[in-house]
Design an enzyme around this catalytic site. Structure first.
Site, PDB file in Angstrom:
ATOM      1  N   ASP A  47      -5.389 -13.803   9.150  1.00 10.26           N
ATOM      2  CA  ASP A  47      -4.258 -13.673   8.212  1.00 10.26           C
ATOM      3  C   ASP A  47      -3.062 -14.535   8.600  1.00 10.26           C
ATOM      4  O   ASP A  47      -1.926 -14.052   8.687  1.00 10.26           O
ATOM      5  CB  ASP A  47      -3.802 -12.203   8.129  1.00 10.26           C
ATOM      6  CG  ASP A  47      -4.735 -11.352   7.288  1.00 10.26           C
ATOM      7  OD1 ASP A  47      -5.503 -11.901   6.482  1.00 10.26           O
ATOM      8  OD2 ASP A  47      -4.678 -10.113   7.436  1.00 10.26           O
ATOM      9  N   GLU A  75      -8.817 -13.846  -1.597  1.00  7.56           N
ATOM     10  CA  GLU A  75      -8.046 -14.124  -0.367  1.00  7.56           C
ATOM     11  C   GLU A  75      -8.726 -15.219   0.463  1.00  7.56           C
ATOM     12  O   GLU A  75      -9.933 -15.178   0.713  1.00  7.56           O
ATOM     13  CB  GLU A  75      -7.922 -12.839   0.459  1.00  7.56           C
ATOM     14  CG  GLU A  75      -7.180 -13.061   1.765  1.00  7.56           C
ATOM     15  CD  GLU A  75      -6.720 -11.764   2.410  1.00  7.56           C
ATOM     16  OE1 GLU A  75      -6.381 -10.810   1.671  1.00  7.56           O
ATOM     17  OE2 GLU A  75      -6.696 -11.703   3.647  1.00  7.56           O
ATOM     18  N   ASP A 123       2.182   1.932   3.410  1.00  2.15           N
ATOM     19  CA  ASP A 123       3.139   1.007   4.044  1.00  2.15           C
ATOM     20  C   ASP A 123       4.553   1.484   3.788  1.00  2.15           C
ATOM     21  O   ASP A 123       5.416   1.391   4.651  1.00  2.15           O
ATOM     22  CB  ASP A 123       3.101  -0.412   3.428  1.00  2.15           C
ATOM     23  CG  ASP A 123       1.736  -1.015   3.377  1.00  2.15           C
ATOM     24  OD1 ASP A 123       0.918  -0.674   4.232  1.00  2.15           O
ATOM     25  OD2 ASP A 123       1.505  -1.843   2.477  1.00  2.15           O
ATOM     26  N   HIS A 127       0.886  -1.165   0.000  1.00  2.00           N
ATOM     27  CA  HIS A 127       0.000   0.000   0.000  1.00  2.00           C
ATOM     28  C   HIS A 127       0.928   1.220   0.000  1.00  2.00           C
ATOM     29  O   HIS A 127       2.012   1.176   0.604  1.00  2.00           O
ATOM     30  CB  HIS A 127      -0.835   0.103   1.273  1.00  2.00           C
ATOM     31  CG  HIS A 127      -1.747  -1.047   1.553  1.00  2.00           C
ATOM     32  ND1 HIS A 127      -1.330  -2.174   2.197  1.00  2.00           N
ATOM     33  CD2 HIS A 127      -3.069  -1.222   1.309  1.00  2.00           C
ATOM     34  CE1 HIS A 127      -2.360  -3.005   2.338  1.00  2.00           C
ATOM     35  NE2 HIS A 127      -3.422  -2.461   1.803  1.00  2.00           N
ATOM     36  N   HIS A 139     -10.738 -14.221   3.561  1.00  2.04           N
ATOM     37  CA  HIS A 139     -11.950 -13.486   3.184  1.00  2.04           C
ATOM     38  C   HIS A 139     -13.014 -14.463   2.689  1.00  2.04           C
ATOM     39  O   HIS A 139     -14.209 -14.283   2.945  1.00  2.04           O
ATOM     40  CB  HIS A 139     -11.652 -12.461   2.093  1.00  2.04           C
ATOM     41  CG  HIS A 139     -10.679 -11.394   2.514  1.00  2.04           C
ATOM     42  ND1 HIS A 139     -10.274 -10.376   1.676  1.00  2.04           N
ATOM     43  CD2 HIS A 139     -10.028 -11.184   3.684  1.00  2.04           C
ATOM     44  CE1 HIS A 139      -9.418  -9.591   2.317  1.00  2.04           C
ATOM     45  NE2 HIS A 139      -9.247 -10.067   3.530  1.00  2.04           N
ATOM     46  N   ASP A 161     -10.440 -11.900  10.666  1.00  3.65           N
ATOM     47  CA  ASP A 161      -9.429 -12.104   9.641  1.00  3.65           C
ATOM     48  C   ASP A 161      -8.074 -12.285  10.327  1.00  3.65           C
ATOM     49  O   ASP A 161      -7.413 -11.306  10.639  1.00  3.65           O
ATOM     50  CB  ASP A 161      -9.449 -10.826   8.776  1.00  3.65           C
ATOM     51  CG  ASP A 161      -8.750 -10.969   7.460  1.00  3.65           C
ATOM     52  OD1 ASP A 161      -8.453 -12.112   7.068  1.00  3.65           O
ATOM     53  OD2 ASP A 161      -8.508  -9.932   6.817  1.00  3.65           O
ATOM     54  N   ASP A 195      -0.588 -12.504   1.957  1.00 10.23           N
ATOM     55  CA  ASP A 195      -1.217 -11.487   2.805  1.00 10.23           C
ATOM     56  C   ASP A 195      -1.406 -12.147   4.174  1.00 10.23           C
ATOM     57  O   ASP A 195      -2.509 -12.527   4.567  1.00 10.23           O
ATOM     58  CB  ASP A 195      -2.547 -11.045   2.189  1.00 10.23           C
ATOM     59  CG  ASP A 195      -3.096  -9.821   2.891  1.00 10.23           C
ATOM     60  OD1 ASP A 195      -2.523  -9.432   3.924  1.00 10.23           O
ATOM     61  OD2 ASP A 195      -4.097  -9.251   2.418  1.00 10.23           O
ATOM     62  N   GLU A 231     -10.519  -6.994  -4.643  1.00 16.77           N
ATOM     63  CA  GLU A 231     -10.347  -8.052  -3.632  1.00 16.77           C
ATOM     64  C   GLU A 231     -11.592  -8.129  -2.750  1.00 16.77           C
ATOM     65  O   GLU A 231     -11.826  -7.259  -1.916  1.00 16.77           O
ATOM     66  CB  GLU A 231      -9.102  -7.720  -2.793  1.00 16.77           C
ATOM     67  CG  GLU A 231      -8.789  -8.779  -1.769  1.00 16.77           C
ATOM     68  CD  GLU A 231      -7.511  -8.462  -0.992  1.00 16.77           C
ATOM     69  OE1 GLU A 231      -6.541  -7.941  -1.596  1.00 16.77           O
ATOM     70  OE2 GLU A 231      -7.485  -8.728   0.216  1.00 16.77           O
TER      71      GLU A 231
HETATM   72  C1  XUL Z   1      -7.365  -6.677   4.307  1.00 19.98           C
HETATM   73  C2  XUL Z   1      -6.585  -7.066   3.112  1.00 19.98           C
HETATM   74  C3  XUL Z   1      -5.761  -5.996   2.499  1.00 19.98           C
HETATM   75  C4  XUL Z   1      -5.670  -6.055   1.019  1.00 19.98           C
HETATM   76  C5  XUL Z   1      -4.927  -4.918   0.384  1.00 19.98           C
HETATM   77  O1  XUL Z   1      -8.117  -7.682   4.843  1.00 19.98           O
HETATM   78  O2  XUL Z   1      -6.601  -8.195   2.722  1.00 19.98           O
HETATM   79  O3  XUL Z   1      -4.521  -6.023   3.084  1.00 19.98           O
HETATM   80  O4  XUL Z   1      -5.055  -7.237   0.596  1.00 19.98           O
HETATM   81  O5  XUL Z   1      -5.463  -3.699   0.721  1.00 19.98           O
HETATM   82 CO    CO Z   2      -5.613  -9.148   1.133  1.00 17.39          CO
END
Ligand code: XUL
Ligand code: CO
Length: 437
Positions: A308, A267, A103, A100, A270, A306, A338, A231
């Site tokens: 991750d 993702e 970031d 991003h 998600h 989430d 991610d 996404e």
């Molecule tokens: C948030 C997510 C983000 C996107 C990019 O859940 O997945 O990090 O991948 O904005």
């Molecule tokens: Co993501």
């Protein structure tokens, strides 16, 4: 001074090696179905988790040990961090990264200063890309952290927030192009709502589509040739995100005449938050010809948010690779981790263990999926299961020749039907188990 002085380049040691800082399955130049693993998997490191994540959660601050951090959010620190990031990625042997805008570089007092900061950091990113050959898989703009986006960005009730977001994406597109980014991602961070009493949903959706059309127009204007990706995510941070899941995003894109300009970045965590498996989401997007890239991670099925986590489940990666190989690959997309290390895994070396595990699990899944495909068991079963559509009434329906009247005539003659064949789910699960090793 290297940031990871005790770590050498991670090499492939084979499945029997006990070295935790080696690959056991990811052998970049090994060929599978005629392409190298490196070409199939197109691994990418997520800048936000790996270089900005400090392990903070709602109950406490970050506690990650990152000796290179000086505690400031300055441009100098951002540039120093770029060198650390590329040392990490070079040692890991990963061909791509994603970021991003926020970031990699800090906000300034106003848009002008913020853009100037990004220009300075992008210069360092470009130098490191040229030095190492590591490339940008995608860029994206953070349209969710700053309080100006409290009500969303493109879907905000405040037109100024839309305008700021547009200016921010414009700049991020320029930087992504400058760095040779192969894709550009839109994740609707706060594009959703928490309560419909205060929300004009129709107006917000129209604005979201308007925002995407403006982005497409600017992409064309500057000659950026990367793939645009949306996404999906069903919730978090909002109660209801507009880009809920693959089906929802595809319907939205088609409804607003955007489907030719976008694909999807799917993702894992998600998908599960939306009540789907990752394989469902991938298969749905692939069926529409819109599977562009993946954000590889996993959730914790006992938790409703989430998390991750890095993927370590070979059934999951086998299923991903079955769909990805089935559509002929992901390029220009890739497999972007991610994913973040757990708060308890606070040492720099944990970043290596996490990525090695994710890369190995995907490489392993790739090998298993290729073996399943080579013997064609699932494909042959599916083909056979649908054979009633290859001739007779099935063929007439598919080719558009049969009307309801024809179906009635056909069935009046037949009288009745019985179920044709078992789904054999258990047998097929056993078959897959034969290859998962
Ligand atoms: C948030 C997510 C983000 C996107 C990019 O859940 O997945 O990090 O991948 O904005
Ligand atoms: Co993501």
């Amino acid at each position: 001074m290297p940031a990871f002085p005790d770590i050498d380049k991670i090499r492939y040691d084979g499945p029997d090696s006990k070295n935790p800082l080696a690959f056991h399955h990811y052998n970049p130049d090994e060929k599978v179905e005629g392409k190298t693993m490196k070409e199939h998997l197109r691994f990418s490191v997520a800048y936000w988790h790996t270089f900005r994540g400090m392990g903070n959660d709602p109950f406490g601050p970050g506690c990650a040990l990152r000796p290179w951090e000086d505690g400031t959010d300055s441009v100098d620190m951002a540039i120093k961090r770029v060198r650390v990031a590329f040392e990490f990625m070079e040692k890991l042997g990963v061909p791509y990264y994603c970021f991003h805008d926020r970031d990699v570089s800090p906000e300034g007092a106003n848009l002008k200063e913020t853009n100037a900061n990004l220009d300075r950091v992008a210069k360092a990113l470009k130098e490191e890309q040229q030095r190492t050959g590591i490339k940008l898989l995608w860029g994206t703009a953070n349209l969710f952290s700053n309080p100006r986006y409290v009500h969303g960005a493109a879907t905000s009730c405040n037109a100024d927030a839309f305008a700021f977001a547009g200016a921010q994406v414009k700049k991020c597109l320029e930087i992504t192009k400058e760095l040779g980014g192969e894709n550009y991602v839109f994740w609707g961070g706060r594009e959703g709502y928490s309560n419909l009493y205060n929300t004009d949903m129709k107006r917000e959706l129209d604005h979201l589509a308007k925002f995407f059309h403006l982005a497409v127009a600017y992409k064309k204007k500057i000659g950026f040739t990367g793939q645009f990706l949306i996404e999906p995510k069903p919730k978090e941070p909002t109660v209801h995100q507009y880009d809920f899941d693959a089906a929802n995003v595809i319907a939205f894109l088609r409804g607003y005449d955007l489907a030719k300009d976008f694909k999807l970045n799917i993702e894992t965590n998600h998908a599960t938050l939306a009540g789907h498996t990752m394989m469902h989401e991938l298969a749905y997007a692939a069926a529409a010809g819109l599977l562009g890239s993946i954000d590889a991670n996993r959730g914790d099925l006992l938790l409703g948010w989430d998390t991750d986590q890095f993927p370590t489940d070979i059934y999951l990666t086998t299923q991903c690779m079955l769909v990805i190989l089935g559509q002929g690959g992901l390029a220009p997309g890739g497999v972007n981790f991610d994913a973040k290390v757990r708060r308890e895994s606070f040492e720099p070396v944990d970043l290596f263990h996490a990525h090695i595990g994710g890369m190995d699990t995907f490489a392993w899944g790739l090998k298993i999926a290729a073996k399943i495909r080579a013997e064609s068991v699932l494909k042959d079963f599916v083909k056979d299961r649908y054979k009633s559509w290859d001739a007779g009434i099935g063929q007439q329906i598919e080719s558009g020749k049969a009307t309801f009247e024809d179906l009635e005539k056909y069935m009046l003659e037949k009288g009745n039907i019985t179920p044709n064949v078992s789904g054999r789910q258990e047998m097929l699960e056993n078959v897959v188990n034969r290859y998962v090793r």
